[in-house]
Scaffold this motif. Structure first.
Motif, PDB file in Angstrom:
ATOM      1  N   ARG A 162       0.835  -1.360  -0.047  1.00  0.00           N
ATOM      2  CA  ARG A 162      -0.030   0.051  -0.052  1.00  0.00           C
ATOM      3  C   ARG A 162       0.910   1.303  -0.084  1.00  0.00           C
ATOM      4  N   LEU A 163       0.696   2.152  -0.796  1.00  0.00           N
ATOM      5  CA  LEU A 163       1.456   3.562  -1.116  1.00  0.00           C
ATOM      6  C   LEU A 163       0.290   4.789  -0.755  1.00  0.00           C
ATOM      7  N   GLY A 177      -0.218  -3.245  -9.102  1.00  0.00           N
ATOM      8  CA  GLY A 177      -0.615  -4.230  -7.729  1.00  0.00           C
ATOM      9  C   GLY A 177      -0.822  -3.577  -6.519  1.00  0.00           C
ATOM     10  N   TYR A 178      -0.746  -2.411  -6.172  1.00  0.00           N
ATOM     11  CA  TYR A 178      -0.463  -1.625  -5.022  1.00  0.00           C
ATOM     12  C   TYR A 178      -1.981  -0.866  -4.826  1.00  0.00           C
ATOM     13  N   ASP A 179      -2.314  -1.029  -3.421  1.00  0.00           N
ATOM     14  CA  ASP A 179      -3.533  -0.209  -3.154  1.00  0.00           C
ATOM     15  C   ASP A 179      -2.870   1.144  -2.804  1.00  0.00           C
ATOM     16  N   VAL A 180      -3.624   2.385  -3.018  1.00  0.00           N
ATOM     17  CA  VAL A 180      -2.970   3.628  -3.026  1.00  0.00           C
ATOM     18  C   VAL A 180      -4.014   4.553  -2.013  1.00  0.00           C
ATOM     19  N   THR A 181      -3.646   5.233  -1.227  1.00  0.00           N
ATOM     20  CA  THR A 181      -4.337   6.232  -0.386  1.00  0.00           C
ATOM     21  C   THR A 181      -3.379   7.545  -0.883  1.00  0.00           C
ATOM     22  N   LEU A 182      -4.516   8.356  -1.687  1.00  0.00           N
ATOM     23  CA  LEU A 182      -4.129   9.741  -2.289  1.00  0.00           C
ATOM     24  C   LEU A 182      -4.353  10.647  -1.039  1.00  0.00           C
ATOM     25  N   VAL A 183      -3.578  11.368  -0.602  1.00  0.00           N
ATOM     26  CA  VAL A 183      -3.883  12.221   0.543  1.00  0.00           C
ATOM     27  C   VAL A 183      -4.206  13.614   0.111  1.00  0.00           C
ATOM     28  N   GLN A 184      -5.606  13.775  -0.037  1.00  0.00           N
ATOM     29  CA  GLN A 184      -6.295  14.756  -0.825  1.00  0.00           C
ATOM     30  C   GLN A 184      -5.748  16.262  -0.211  1.00  0.00           C
ATOM     31  N   ASP A 185      -5.055  16.534   0.644  1.00  0.00           N
ATOM     32  CA  ASP A 185      -4.726  17.799   1.202  1.00  0.00           C
ATOM     33  C   ASP A 185      -3.280  17.879   1.116  1.00  0.00           C
ATOM     34  N   ASP A 235     -10.888  -4.376  -9.853  1.00  0.00           N
ATOM     35  CA  ASP A 235     -11.364  -5.098  -8.811  1.00  0.00           C
ATOM     36  C   ASP A 235     -10.449  -5.463  -7.668  1.00  0.00           C
ATOM     37  N   GLU A 236      -9.273  -5.712  -7.693  1.00  0.00           N
ATOM     38  CA  GLU A 236      -8.238  -5.933  -6.710  1.00  0.00           C
ATOM     39  C   GLU A 236      -7.663  -4.648  -5.973  1.00  0.00           C
ATOM     40  N   HIS A 237      -7.481  -3.711  -6.661  1.00  0.00           N
ATOM     41  CA  HIS A 237      -6.858  -2.511  -6.178  1.00  0.00           C
ATOM     42  C   HIS A 237      -7.277  -1.359  -6.475  1.00  0.00           C
ATOM     43  N   VAL A 238      -7.419  -0.288  -5.405  1.00  0.00           N
ATOM     44  CA  VAL A 238      -8.295   0.840  -5.674  1.00  0.00           C
ATOM     45  C   VAL A 238      -7.376   1.967  -4.973  1.00  0.00           C
ATOM     46  N   ILE A 239      -7.697   3.162  -5.526  1.00  0.00           N
ATOM     47  CA  ILE A 239      -7.267   4.676  -4.869  1.00  0.00           C
ATOM     48  C   ILE A 239      -8.385   5.035  -4.086  1.00  0.00           C
ATOM     49  N   VAL A 240      -8.032   5.475  -2.810  1.00  0.00           N
ATOM     50  CA  VAL A 240      -8.995   5.889  -1.902  1.00  0.00           C
ATOM     51  C   VAL A 240      -8.197   7.344  -1.415  1.00  0.00           C
ATOM     52  N   LEU A 241      -9.296   8.220  -1.144  1.00  0.00           N
ATOM     53  CA  LEU A 241      -8.780   9.523  -0.656  1.00  0.00           C
ATOM     54  C   LEU A 241      -8.755   9.752   0.768  1.00  0.00           C
TER      55      LEU A 241
END
Length: 181
Positions: free
Chosen positions: A106-107, A129-137, A166-172
């Motif tokens: 996860r990044l 193949g990584y999950d991502v958390t984009l830091v919105q601020d 389906d396997e990996h997603v970007i969340v904010l």
């Protein structure tokens, strides 16, 4: 967060965040990245800096003042700094190998130029193949000929939220909602 998470700080360089044309919300972005760095360091989370470099004679040529990572978010001794020459932080860099060596899945992504390096790296990470958390601020850019920086940041926060496979997603998430423990 767990030991399978890394904080990725993309191109938070003097010339891109506070240079001649300061990035949108540059002070807030720097404060948020610094906050995330402190949290990551306190928990032993892997931190990887990407540093864009351009050809000699340009502002982002290695050694130029604008090329330097901003002093507010200077890497600590032993932290990884990788150079890159494209928007995709994975392209012709050892980033993937570094992440694999540390068993990262996860990044957490922060940095500069929202519409270029932050967007491209976020999308490339999902494809790898990584999950991502984009830091919105904690990402930003400058005005373009077509859009104000605020519009660019808002657009990318909107379009990248829940982007993926389906396997990996970007969340904010906002910086103050990220927990490295």
């Amino acid at each position: 967060m767990s030991s399978n998470t890394a904080l990725l700080v993309i191109d938070v360089q003097v010339g891109l965040i506070t240079g001649e044309s300061p990035a949108y919300r540059s002070r807030q972005v720097l404060e948020n990245v610094a906050y995330l760095l402190a949290q990551a360091r306190a928990t032993g989370t892997l931190i990887v800096y990407m540093q864009h470099e351009s050809d000699p004679g340009t502002q982002l040529a290695p050694g130029q003042p604008a090329w330097e990572i901003h002093p507010t978010v200077t890497p600590a001794a032993g932290e990884i700094v990788l150079s890159k020459r494209a928007s995709d932080s994975f392209y012709q860099t050892p980033l993937r190998e570094v992440l694999q060596a540390h068993h990262i899945q996860r990044l957490i992504i922060t940095g500069c130029r929202t519409e270029m390096c932050v967007d491209t790296t976020s999308r490339a990470a999902i494809s790898r193949g990584y999950d991502v958390t984009l830091v919105q601020d904690a990402h930003s850019t400058t005005d373009s000929d077509l859009f104000r920086a605020e519009q660019i940041v808002n657009h990318h926060n909107y379009t990248l939220e829940d982007f993926g496979t389906d396997e990996h997603v970007i969340v904010l998430q906002s910086a103050n909602n990220i927990n490295f423990e």
